[in-house]
Design a protein around this motif. Sequence first.
Motif, PDB file in Angstrom:
ATOM      1  N   CYS A  65       0.760  -1.118   0.052  1.00 13.91           N
ATOM      2  CA  CYS A  65      -0.282  -0.004   0.148  1.00 13.91           C
ATOM      3  C   CYS A  65       1.000   1.299   0.044  1.00 13.91           C
ATOM      4  O   CYS A  65       0.632   2.143  -0.719  1.00 13.91           O
ATOM      5  N   GLY A  66       1.867   1.408   0.927  1.00 12.34           N
ATOM      6  CA  GLY A  66       2.784   2.471   0.849  1.00 12.34           C
ATOM      7  C   GLY A  66       3.601   2.608  -0.358  1.00 12.34           C
ATOM      8  O   GLY A  66       3.363   3.705  -0.952  1.00 12.34           O
ATOM      9  N   ILE A  67       4.181   1.308  -0.950  1.00 20.58           N
ATOM     10  CA  ILE A  67       4.768   1.865  -2.068  1.00 20.58           C
ATOM     11  C   ILE A  67       4.111   2.099  -3.272  1.00 20.58           C
ATOM     12  O   ILE A  67       4.493   3.071  -4.125  1.00 20.58           O
ATOM     13  N   ALA A  68       2.678   1.561  -3.453  1.00 24.21           N
ATOM     14  CA  ALA A  68       1.901   2.163  -4.629  1.00 24.21           C
ATOM     15  C   ALA A  68       1.492   3.591  -4.251  1.00 24.21           C
ATOM     16  O   ALA A  68       1.332   4.044  -5.450  1.00 24.21           O
ATOM     17  N   ALA A  69       1.543   3.962  -3.219  1.00 26.92           N
ATOM     18  CA  ALA A  69       1.081   5.554  -2.976  1.00 26.92           C
ATOM     19  C   ALA A  69       2.245   6.252  -3.145  1.00 26.92           C
ATOM     20  O   ALA A  69       2.022   7.675  -3.132  1.00 26.92           O
ATOM     21  N   GLY A  70       3.578   5.940  -3.277  1.00 27.27           N
ATOM     22  CA  GLY A  70       4.590   6.725  -3.281  1.00 27.27           C
ATOM     23  C   GLY A  70       5.614   6.787  -2.414  1.00 27.27           C
ATOM     24  O   GLY A  70       6.352   7.755  -2.175  1.00 27.27           O
ATOM     25  N   ALA A  71       5.726   5.644  -1.579  1.00 24.85           N
ATOM     26  CA  ALA A  71       6.601   5.803  -0.355  1.00 24.85           C
ATOM     27  C   ALA A  71       7.963   5.853  -0.683  1.00 24.85           C
ATOM     28  O   ALA A  71       8.971   6.312   0.152  1.00 24.85           O
ATOM     29  N   ARG A  72       8.545   5.285  -1.991  1.00 21.06           N
ATOM     30  CA  ARG A  72       9.850   4.997  -2.077  1.00 21.06           C
ATOM     31  C   ARG A  72      10.452   6.346  -2.488  1.00 21.06           C
ATOM     32  O   ARG A  72      11.484   6.725  -1.594  1.00 21.06           O
ATOM     33  N   PRO A  73       9.828   7.404  -2.983  1.00 24.70           N
ATOM     34  CA  PRO A  73      10.632   8.779  -3.251  1.00 24.70           C
ATOM     35  C   PRO A  73      10.445   9.408  -1.646  1.00 24.70           C
ATOM     36  O   PRO A  73      11.286  10.379  -1.616  1.00 24.70           O
ATOM     37  N   VAL A  74       9.598   9.192  -0.833  1.00 22.10           N
ATOM     38  CA  VAL A  74       9.477   9.828   0.511  1.00 22.10           C
ATOM     39  C   VAL A  74      10.662   9.190   1.316  1.00 22.10           C
ATOM     40  O   VAL A  74      11.250   9.969   1.850  1.00 22.10           O
ATOM     41  N   LEU A  75      10.879   7.869   1.353  1.00 24.48           N
ATOM     42  CA  LEU A  75      11.950   7.504   1.981  1.00 24.48           C
ATOM     43  C   LEU A  75      13.338   8.045   1.633  1.00 24.48           C
ATOM     44  O   LEU A  75      14.150   8.393   2.475  1.00 24.48           O
ATOM     45  N   THR A  76      13.467   8.099   0.216  1.00 24.31           N
ATOM     46  CA  THR A  76      14.575   8.785  -0.329  1.00 24.31           C
ATOM     47  C   THR A  76      14.794   9.895   0.073  1.00 24.31           C
ATOM     48  O   THR A  76      15.977  10.446   0.463  1.00 24.31           O
TER      49      THR A  76
END
Lengths: 185, 119
Positions: B37-48
Amino acid sequence: MMTELSLNVLDVAQNSVKAGAKLIEISVIADSHTDRLVITINDNGCGMSDEQVTKVTDPFFTTRTTREVGLGIPFFKLACETTGGAFEIKSKLDEGTLVKAEFVLSHIDRMPLGDMPATMLSLVTMNIDIDFVYRFRVNEKEFIMDTREFREVLEGIPFNTPEVSRYIKEYLEGNQTEVQGDIVI
Amino acid sequence: MKSLAELKAIRDKMQGTIGLRAEDETATRVVVGMATCGIAAGARPVLTAFVNGVQEKKLSNVMVTQTGCIGLCKYEPIVEVIEPGKDKVTYVHVTPEKADEIIEKHLVNGQVVSEYIIK
């Protein structure tokens, strides 16, 4: 749905992390002659029983307790099957799991690969005790990142140290650009 | 192509400085939800964005980590900021731009960005 395949890879690889894997091997192989893009994620984690393996592609099956659906594997499977490709999961309890997704490279519905270096960087730097082997191949050119080599050099300095993670980022991006050339995947 | 010799040079420079990092008990933790759910919503650029921002501002007392699904999928990307001795702060619908603001206001200046927390 995910917007790029590298996000599916990140998501599916999290399952390997949760399975307690010590080594996770990820490969992305694009071949324009056979018109295939093959992505595999192979781990030595706890594996699944035959019964679980048959259920993981069902969106209404999950082992988690915080929600009632499990969409990671179904998303990845759908992404490759809409291109006319094939999806496979093999697993053995206490030995590990292999996920293989084969896409038709030129199919209009194939999602772009996206930012694989970002996926690999977050896997490596967020799971510093796990080793990763990443193979990226486009036609005849390839590169392999093996974090066991990094670990040997670093003598205990963790992968999430800013200087080290910057090195790994540049290593991934530089090599990918070199292998990929002008080809957009 | 980058060589392992470069990594050796980094190691030689880093050795001896590594013990200076904060112990886990005193560190502020930034936890990014990285399930499907997080990844699909855009968590990767947020983590970066959090990793880069914390590095750039040299916030050696902040640890950026990830977690799975916490059961609030419709609010993803979700980021929890956990400071020792304080209540956990849960930011929802986080973007890289909001992440920069949270770093500046909350992690650097200690002010919770109340418009981004869960209602």
